[in-house]
Scaffold this active site. Structure first.
Site, PDB file in Angstrom:
ATOM      1  N   LYS A  92       0.799  -1.222   0.000  1.00  0.00           N
ATOM      2  CA  LYS A  92       0.000   0.000   0.000  1.00  0.00           C
ATOM      3  C   LYS A  92       0.839   1.283   0.000  1.00  0.00           C
ATOM      4  O   LYS A  92       0.424   2.295  -0.538  1.00  0.00           O
ATOM      5  CB  LYS A  92      -0.931   0.025   1.224  1.00  0.00           C
ATOM      6  N   GLU A 114      -9.661   5.835   3.309  1.00  0.00           N
ATOM      7  CA  GLU A 114     -10.441   4.755   3.906  1.00  0.00           C
ATOM      8  C   GLU A 114      -9.479   3.610   4.151  1.00  0.00           C
ATOM      9  O   GLU A 114      -8.444   3.521   3.507  1.00  0.00           O
ATOM     10  CB  GLU A 114     -11.561   4.310   2.961  1.00  0.00           C
ATOM     11  N   SER A 380       1.699  -9.971  -0.801  1.00  0.00           N
ATOM     12  CA  SER A 380       1.281  -8.570  -0.643  1.00  0.00           C
ATOM     13  C   SER A 380       1.592  -7.966   0.722  1.00  0.00           C
ATOM     14  O   SER A 380       1.789  -6.752   0.814  1.00  0.00           O
ATOM     15  CB  SER A 380      -0.205  -8.439  -0.941  1.00  0.00           C
TER      16      SER A 380
HETATM   17  C1  LIG Z   1      -5.090  -4.118   1.373  1.00  0.00           C
HETATM   18  C2  LIG Z   1      -4.425  -5.391   1.194  1.00  0.00           C
HETATM   19  C3  LIG Z   1      -4.825  -6.295   0.187  1.00  0.00           C
HETATM   20  C4  LIG Z   1      -6.036  -6.093  -0.667  1.00  0.00           C
HETATM   21  O1  LIG Z   1      -6.060  -4.930  -1.431  1.00  0.00           O
HETATM   22  P1  LIG Z   1      -5.768  -4.944  -2.983  1.00  0.00           P
HETATM   23  O2  LIG Z   1      -6.098  -3.561  -3.415  1.00  0.00           O
HETATM   24  O3  LIG Z   1      -6.698  -5.959  -3.584  1.00  0.00           O
HETATM   25  O4  LIG Z   1      -4.354  -5.295  -3.170  1.00  0.00           O
HETATM   26  C5  LIG Z   1      -4.083  -7.436   0.003  1.00  0.00           C
HETATM   27  N1  LIG Z   1      -3.010  -7.733   0.791  1.00  0.00           N
HETATM   28  C6  LIG Z   1      -2.629  -6.901   1.787  1.00  0.00           C
HETATM   29  C7  LIG Z   1      -1.461  -7.281   2.621  1.00  0.00           C
HETATM   30  C8  LIG Z   1      -3.307  -5.712   2.015  1.00  0.00           C
HETATM   31  O5  LIG Z   1      -2.918  -4.903   2.998  1.00  0.00           O
END
Ligand SMILES: *Cc1c(COP(=O)(O)O)cnc(C)c1O
Length: 395
Positions: A92, A114, A380
């Site tokens: 993010k 948000e 992620s």
């Molecule tokens: C916010 C988040 C997601 C989901 O958001 P996307 O916009 O679909 O990437 C996935 N993995 C993590 C670790 C997150 O913090």
């Protein structure tokens, strides 16, 4: 077959999905963004400032890690793109920093956001602390409870965390509150949307700030294996920003299979799910036309996922388009399967994944792989924020 494109049309459509459906009060802000975003982020001074921050503040490039133990178990080649090693623990921050620099150039002094799991809120609060800007984060009351460590981090970073108390008290409701704030304070406020959702230009803007993930994958694979293209790229999809970032460079490379994993919750047809492509129909949510979980008369259906970051009843228009054109394959993983994958990966690889990431990891053992496959999982985020959810499952 028509070619599947990675870029939207000038008015922000990916096929039939996208566009900007906003109330009149936001028209000036959204139009200003549409007219200026491409030019501002292409400026050499912008690029230099952002790249310096990504390198020295975030820690990019993040490693492309050959997960040798998982590869051995599955008799194939699995790589993790380590977005969990980004400063603040997820992808993010790539977008939050990009949008802060954009907001400064647009003359905005107040930032709103948000957040679901709190990762986008933490990333935005971090960027605001760095640049000395006021920060207000809207978060569902239920998410405030299940993601307490991130709430504490945001407060320590100087942000005001405002609970959203309507509906399911999760991400959708926080987004509604943020949009309401933006309408009231349009003059001095920039809304940093955390995923590839919202009115045009946000889906493309956020993709542009996340596509560094796929660019690095390509360079790193070339260096590490001699071949730039993987056979498969896997990512979890909430709104779809880590997936958009990981996929972008490969969308127009038909040999690369794109695999999207949605949150099945307690099962797609259990009434407690967030698998938008399976349950959604075409509709407008939060300013863009996409697939939306809704009743026949257009009321949003409350989603469910154990993972706050995937607990959203929509999906970015790019992903609705990748689904409709069958350019990406969509799967879903239940809460229980995600928990099991989180424990398995932690034991096998020594890396605790975020619950969202665990959805992408869970698909590895459900599909069959060839020994020659090169499979990249977008890792992620890290699981520190999810320990309270994991602990009851500790045997
Ligand atoms: C916010 C988040 C997601 C989901 O958001 P996307 O916009 O679909 O990437 C996935 N993995 C993590 C670790 C997150 O913090």
């Amino acid at each position: 077959m028509s070619v599947v494109k990675s870029k939207p049309s000038l008015d922000g459509f990916y096929g039939e999905f996208g566009g900007a459906f906003v109330p009149e009060m936001l028209y000036a802000n959204v139009t200003q963004l549409q007219q200026q975003y491409v030019e501002i982020i292409a400026e050499p001074s912008f690029q230099k400032e952002l790249n310096d921050l990504l390198r020295h503040f975030v820690g990019r490039p993040t490693p492309l890690y050959f997960a040798s133990n998982t590869s051995r178990l599955l008799n194939t080649n699995i790589y993790f793109k380590r977005e969990d090693l980004c400063h603040t623990g997820a992808h993010k921050i790539n977008n939050a920093l990009g949008q802060i620099l954009l907001a400064e150039r647009l003359g905005k002094t107040r930032i709103i956001a948000e957040t679901g799991a709190g990762q986008h809120g933490v990333a935005t609060a971090t960027a605001c602390a760095l640049r000395g800007l006021e920060c207000i984060v809207y978060m569902g009351e239920k998410d405030i409870q299940r993601q307490a460590p991130n709430v504490a981090r945001m407060r320590m970073l100087g942000a005001t965390v405002v609970p959203a108390t309507s509906g399911s008290k999760t991400l959708k409701d926080a987004t509604n509150e943020a949009i309401r704030d933006w309408i009231t304070n349009a003059e001095n406020t920039h809304y940093i949307i955390g995923s590839v959702v919202g009115p045009h230009p946000y889906p493309d803007l956020v993709t542009k700030f996340q596509k560094i993930i796929g660019e690095e994958i390509e360079q790193q694979l070339l260096t590490q294996t001699g071949t730039a293209l993987p056979t498969h790229v896997i990512a979890c999809v909430g709104g779809g920003s880590n997936a958009a970032g990981a996929f972008y460079n490969f969308i127009e490379q038909p040999s690369v299979q794109l695999i999207s994993v949605e949150a099945g919750g307690e099962g797609v047809h259990s009434g407690k799910s967030a698998a938008t492509t399976q349950l959604g129909t075409v509709g407008v949510l939060h300013g863009s036309k996409s697939l939306v979980m809704q009743t026949a008369d257009g009321q949003v259906i409350e989603p469910h996922s154990i993972s706050a970051g995937l607990d959203y009843p929509g999906i970015g228009p790019l992903h609705a388009y990748l689904y409709k054109t069958e350019r990406a394959s969509f799967y879903n993983v239940t809460d229980v399967e995600a928990i099991e994958a989180a424990f398995a990966t932690t034991k096998t690889e020594g890396i605790i994944p975020a619950l969202e990431t665990a959805h992408a990891l869970a698909i590895l053992s459900k599909l069959t792989w060839k020994p020659s496959d090169v499979v990249v999982v977008c890792f992620s985020g890290r699981g520190d924020k999810d320990l309270a959810t994991y602990m009851p499952f500790l045997k």
